[in-house]
Design a protein around this motif. Structure first.
Motif, PDB file in Angstrom:
ATOM      1  N   CYS A 152       0.852  -1.185   0.000  1.00 36.95           N
ATOM      2  CA  CYS A 152       0.000   0.000   0.000  1.00 36.95           C
ATOM      3  C   CYS A 152       0.893   1.242   0.000  1.00 36.95           C
ATOM      4  O   CYS A 152       1.862   1.315   0.750  1.00 36.95           O
ATOM      5  CB  CYS A 152      -0.920  -0.008   1.216  1.00 36.95           C
ATOM      6  N   ASP A 153       0.541   2.219  -0.855  1.00 37.93           N
ATOM      7  CA  ASP A 153       1.337   3.444  -0.978  1.00 37.93           C
ATOM      8  C   ASP A 153       0.985   4.522   0.049  1.00 37.93           C
ATOM      9  O   ASP A 153       1.506   5.622  -0.019  1.00 37.93           O
ATOM     10  CB  ASP A 153       1.176   4.032  -2.385  1.00 37.93           C
ATOM     11  N   SER A 154       0.089   4.213   0.967  1.00 35.11           N
ATOM     12  CA  SER A 154      -0.299   5.192   1.979  1.00 35.11           C
ATOM     13  C   SER A 154       0.424   4.886   3.279  1.00 35.11           C
ATOM     14  O   SER A 154       0.364   3.772   3.781  1.00 35.11           O
ATOM     15  CB  SER A 154      -1.814   5.140   2.195  1.00 35.11           C
ATOM     16  N   TRP A 169      -3.568   1.700  -3.415  1.00 39.26           N
ATOM     17  CA  TRP A 169      -3.848   1.639  -1.991  1.00 39.26           C
ATOM     18  C   TRP A 169      -4.672   0.400  -1.660  1.00 39.26           C
ATOM     19  O   TRP A 169      -5.416  -0.115  -2.478  1.00 39.26           O
ATOM     20  CB  TRP A 169      -4.590   2.888  -1.546  1.00 39.26           C
ATOM     21  N   CYS A 174      -7.199   4.492   2.896  1.00 39.52           N
ATOM     22  CA  CYS A 174      -5.791   4.799   2.633  1.00 39.52           C
ATOM     23  C   CYS A 174      -5.652   5.707   1.414  1.00 39.52           C
ATOM     24  O   CYS A 174      -4.824   6.619   1.397  1.00 39.52           O
ATOM     25  CB  CYS A 174      -4.987   3.514   2.437  1.00 39.52           C
ATOM     26  N   GLY A 175      -6.444   5.476   0.384  1.00 40.90           N
ATOM     27  CA  GLY A 175      -6.406   6.337  -0.803  1.00 40.90           C
ATOM     28  C   GLY A 175      -6.791   7.759  -0.472  1.00 40.90           C
ATOM     29  O   GLY A 175      -6.137   8.715  -0.908  1.00 40.90           O
ATOM     30  N   ALA A 178      -3.937   9.420   1.461  1.00 43.65           N
ATOM     31  CA  ALA A 178      -2.796   9.767   0.605  1.00 43.65           C
ATOM     32  C   ALA A 178      -3.119  10.977  -0.271  1.00 43.65           C
ATOM     33  O   ALA A 178      -2.279  11.877  -0.426  1.00 43.65           O
ATOM     34  CB  ALA A 178      -2.413   8.568  -0.254  1.00 43.65           C
TER      35      ALA A 178
END
Length: 198
Positions: A152-154, A169, A174-175, A178
């Protein structure tokens, strides 16, 4: 009150991925471990059809489940980073794969004579669950979805997902977090750093 957690993409078809994501880190460093006790571990297994509803686990069983989770997280992290997997993590997964009994053993008891029986029922439930989870994770890491496995990029989230399309995400939450952080960074003027001695 029961905690409701959105399943990461891919975790609904890959229980090994779901296991790896069973520890959550929220903003502020708040950690929620869905396997923190034998009761919660039993509930987690039951909800995924990996244990009967009346399964009772002991701490040693929950500990084995957490150990497999840790090994899977290490393997997934190495895969996402395109690094060699840790040997210890491979060993834990391979042990789980090979401990699943394929048949009831033959035993002798003077009162019963020859008979077949399975190991301790709790061990059998846990061995079966660990075997299913390890096999699924091995399939994920070596199958068609392997290239789509992502973290996950968050931040501070530490969950994994099977990426579909451009999704980066593990959840809508989380999206949103972010995107809000990026918007805040664009609106906030860069503040100069004071490097003068105190």
């Amino acid at each position: 009150m029961r905690l409701v957690i959105e399943t990461a993409p891919g975790a609904d078809v890959h229980p090994g991925l779901d296991l790896a994501n069973s520890v959550l880190v929220a903003p502020g460093g708040v950690v929620t471990d869905l396997l923190d006790s034998p009761a919660t571990a039993a509930t987690w297994l039951t909800e995924r059809g990996l244990a009967p509803a009346d399964a009772v686990l002991y701490e040693i069983c929950a500990g084995r489940l957490r150990a497999l989770r840790s090994a899977l997280r290490d393997l997934f992290t190495a895969a996402v980073r395109h690094e060699p997997p840790p040997a210890e993590a491979l060993s834990v997964v391979n042990t789980a794969l090979t401990r699943v009994p394929t048949a009831a053993e033959l035993h002798w008891d003077p009162a019963r004579g020859l008979h077949r029986s399975v190991p301790h029922p709790t061990d059998q439930v846990v061995d079966h669950a660990l075997g299913v989870l390890a096999a699924d994770a091995a399939d994920l890491l070596t199958g068609a979805d392997a290239a789509r496995l992502a973290a996950c990029d968050s931040r501070p989230c530490q969950r994994f997902l099977v990426r579909g399309g451009r999704r980066q995400w593990c959840s809508v939450r989380c999206g949103d977090r972010a995107r809000a952080a990026r918007a805040y960074a664009r609106r906030s003027p860069e503040r100069p750093v004071d490097l003068s001695p105190l």
